[in-house]
Enzyme design. Structure first.
Site, PDB file in Angstrom:
ATOM      1  N   ASN A   9     -59.112 114.403 -78.333  1.00 10.47           N
ATOM      2  CA  ASN A   9     -59.935 113.247 -78.700  1.00 10.47           C
ATOM      3  C   ASN A   9     -59.051 112.011 -78.519  1.00 10.47           C
ATOM      4  O   ASN A   9     -58.185 111.752 -79.344  1.00 10.47           O
ATOM      5  CB  ASN A   9     -60.387 113.399 -80.157  1.00 10.47           C
ATOM      6  N   TRP A  10     -59.319 111.293 -77.437  1.00 12.41           N
ATOM      7  CA  TRP A  10     -58.450 110.152 -77.136  1.00 12.41           C
ATOM      8  C   TRP A  10     -58.746 108.924 -78.005  1.00 12.41           C
ATOM      9  O   TRP A  10     -57.992 107.950 -77.978  1.00 12.41           O
ATOM     10  CB  TRP A  10     -58.587 109.766 -75.657  1.00 12.41           C
ATOM     11  N   LYS A  11     -59.878 108.960 -78.711  1.00 15.69           N
ATOM     12  CA  LYS A  11     -60.257 107.804 -79.545  1.00 15.69           C
ATOM     13  C   LYS A  11     -60.269 106.534 -78.674  1.00 15.69           C
ATOM     14  O   LYS A  11     -60.603 106.620 -77.495  1.00 15.69           O
ATOM     15  CB  LYS A  11     -59.334 107.693 -80.763  1.00 15.69           C
ATOM     16  N   HIS A  94     -67.316 112.872 -86.364  1.00 11.53           N
ATOM     17  CA  HIS A  94     -65.876 112.697 -86.620  1.00 11.53           C
ATOM     18  C   HIS A  94     -65.708 111.844 -87.878  1.00 11.53           C
ATOM     19  O   HIS A  94     -66.500 110.932 -88.131  1.00 11.53           O
ATOM     20  CB  HIS A  94     -65.205 112.029 -85.418  1.00 11.53           C
ATOM     21  N   GLU A  96     -63.875 109.429 -88.555  1.00 11.15           N
ATOM     22  CA  GLU A  96     -63.828 107.972 -88.311  1.00 11.15           C
ATOM     23  C   GLU A  96     -65.225 107.424 -88.087  1.00 11.15           C
ATOM     24  O   GLU A  96     -65.552 106.310 -88.501  1.00 11.15           O
ATOM     25  CB  GLU A  96     -62.883 107.677 -87.123  1.00 11.15           C
ATOM     26  N   GLU A 166     -61.446 119.302 -89.999  1.00  8.31           N
ATOM     27  CA  GLU A 166     -60.399 118.277 -89.983  1.00  8.31           C
ATOM     28  C   GLU A 166     -60.263 117.646 -91.366  1.00  8.31           C
ATOM     29  O   GLU A 166     -61.047 116.765 -91.722  1.00  8.31           O
ATOM     30  CB  GLU A 166     -60.759 117.183 -88.977  1.00  8.31           C
ATOM     31  N   GLY A 172     -54.103 111.758 -88.091  1.00  7.85           N
ATOM     32  CA  GLY A 172     -53.282 110.614 -87.699  1.00  7.85           C
ATOM     33  C   GLY A 172     -52.178 110.277 -88.702  1.00  7.85           C
ATOM     34  O   GLY A 172     -51.580 109.216 -88.630  1.00  7.85           O
ATOM     35  N   SER A 212     -53.274 116.016 -86.995  1.00  3.24           N
ATOM     36  CA  SER A 212     -51.839 116.003 -86.673  1.00  3.24           C
ATOM     37  C   SER A 212     -51.344 117.275 -85.981  1.00  3.24           C
ATOM     38  O   SER A 212     -50.219 117.720 -86.213  1.00  3.24           O
ATOM     39  CB  SER A 212     -51.011 115.702 -87.926  1.00  3.24           C
ATOM     40  N   GLY A 234     -53.717 112.141 -81.414  1.00  2.00           N
ATOM     41  CA  GLY A 234     -52.498 111.543 -80.875  1.00  2.00           C
ATOM     42  C   GLY A 234     -51.781 112.360 -79.809  1.00  2.00           C
ATOM     43  O   GLY A 234     -51.463 111.841 -78.729  1.00  2.00           O
TER      44      GLY A 234
HETATM   45  P1  PGA Z   1     -54.736 113.469 -84.851  1.00  2.00           P
HETATM   46  O1  PGA Z   1     -56.330 113.268 -84.760  1.00  2.00           O
HETATM   47  O2  PGA Z   1     -54.419 114.695 -84.050  1.00  2.00           O
HETATM   48  O3  PGA Z   1     -54.156 112.218 -84.235  1.00  2.00           O
HETATM   49  O4  PGA Z   1     -54.410 113.635 -86.287  1.00  2.00           O
HETATM   50  C1  PGA Z   1     -57.184 114.361 -84.866  1.00  2.00           C
HETATM   51  C2  PGA Z   1     -58.631 113.909 -84.785  1.00  2.00           C
HETATM   52  O5  PGA Z   1     -58.948 112.841 -85.288  1.00  2.00           O
HETATM   53  O6  PGA Z   1     -59.473 114.612 -84.190  1.00  2.00           O
END
Ligand code: PGA
Length: 252
Positions: A9-11, A94, A96, A166, A172, A212, A234
């Site tokens: 997931n590149w966000k 997600h 976010e 998650e 993150g 993470s 990330g």
């Molecule tokens: P992260 O993000 O690996 O940077 O913690 C995971 C995600 O939000 O899917």
């Protein structure tokens, strides 16, 4: 045996040039889809660029979509367009999106129905806040999110769904859940599907861990009986790390 999935997931990261560089760097080096499903979810404007250049192994996913078929929803993306672009997966719910963009449990459910109408494979994200975990409410929160998300879906749809557990506090932050925490909650999710749907579906549905994840901590997560892969933020920005993580899934 459930086929593992490594999804990036590149966000809101990478320009078009950077996205293309990544694709060319990974295409020849990813394991065959026969053994591992690899997916990259870039920002929407480069979806088509990546679909056109995806190699034999890689598939492309969107980071979100709207639940309506079409209409006056400025800035949103329809499932019909994603299907038309050749996108195969879509991340739904997600944390976010839940936190900043109004993805409630009810909307997540509508989005899942809409994604299936357009032959997209949803990656449904669920997970508790730190406070929930500290209050011993993880299973209540995750169970409620799961039940609400799956409402009205058929068994044939649920078995093709991908779920990403998650924990919000691990996203993150560099703070991964312990292997025991991740495995226990993912085993709980599978049990819940056995109870509310049936065992055959629960056996088939792929459940990923996210939060993470990196090439160092992934191999141990993949050795557990219930974790079928990872949704990675990330660390998925690096082509080298993405290939290493796909290889870890191949060699688990
Ligand atoms: P992260 O993000 O690996 O940077 O913690 C995971 C995600 O939000 O899917």
């Amino acid at each position: 045996m459930r086929k593992p999935i490594i999804a990036g997931n590149w966000k809101m990261n990478k320009t078009r040039d950077e996205a293309l560089q990544f694709i060319y760097a990974v295409n020849m080096d990813l394991p065959s889809r026969e053994y591992v499903e690899t997916v990259i979810c870039p920002q929407a404007p480069v979806l088509r660029d990546l679909v056109k250049r995806q190699g034999e192994a890689l598939r492309i996913g969107a980071q979100t979509m709207h639940e309506a078929t079409d209409g006056a929803y400025t800035g949103e993306i329809s499932a019909a367009l994603l299907e038309n672009l050749g996108v195969d997966y879509v991340i739904i719910g997600h944390s976010e999106r839940r936190e900043y963009f109004g993805d409630t449990d009810a909307r997540v459910n509508l989005k899942l129905h809409q994604a299936f109408r357009h032959h997209l494979t949803p990656i449904l994200c669920i997970g508790e806040q730190l406070e929930d975990r500290e209050n011993d409410a993880t299973e209540t929160v995750v169970g409620t999110q799961l039940d609400a998300a799956l409402k009205g879906l058929g068994k044939d749809q649920i078995e093709h769904l991908v779920i990403a557990y998650e924990p919000v506090w691990a996203i993150g932050t560099g703070k991964t859940a312990t292997i025991e925490q991740a495995e226990a909650t993912i085993a709980f999710i599978r049990r819940r599907i056995t109870e509310t749907i049936d065992e055959a579906v629960a056996d088939k549905v792929r459940i990923l861990y996210g939060g993470s994840v990196n090439p160092d901590n992934l191999p141990a997560l993949l050795k557990t009986p219930n974790i079928d892969g990872a949704l990675i933020g990330g660390a998925s920005l690096s082509a080298k790390a993405f290939i290493q993580m796909a290889d870890a899934a191949l060699n688990r």
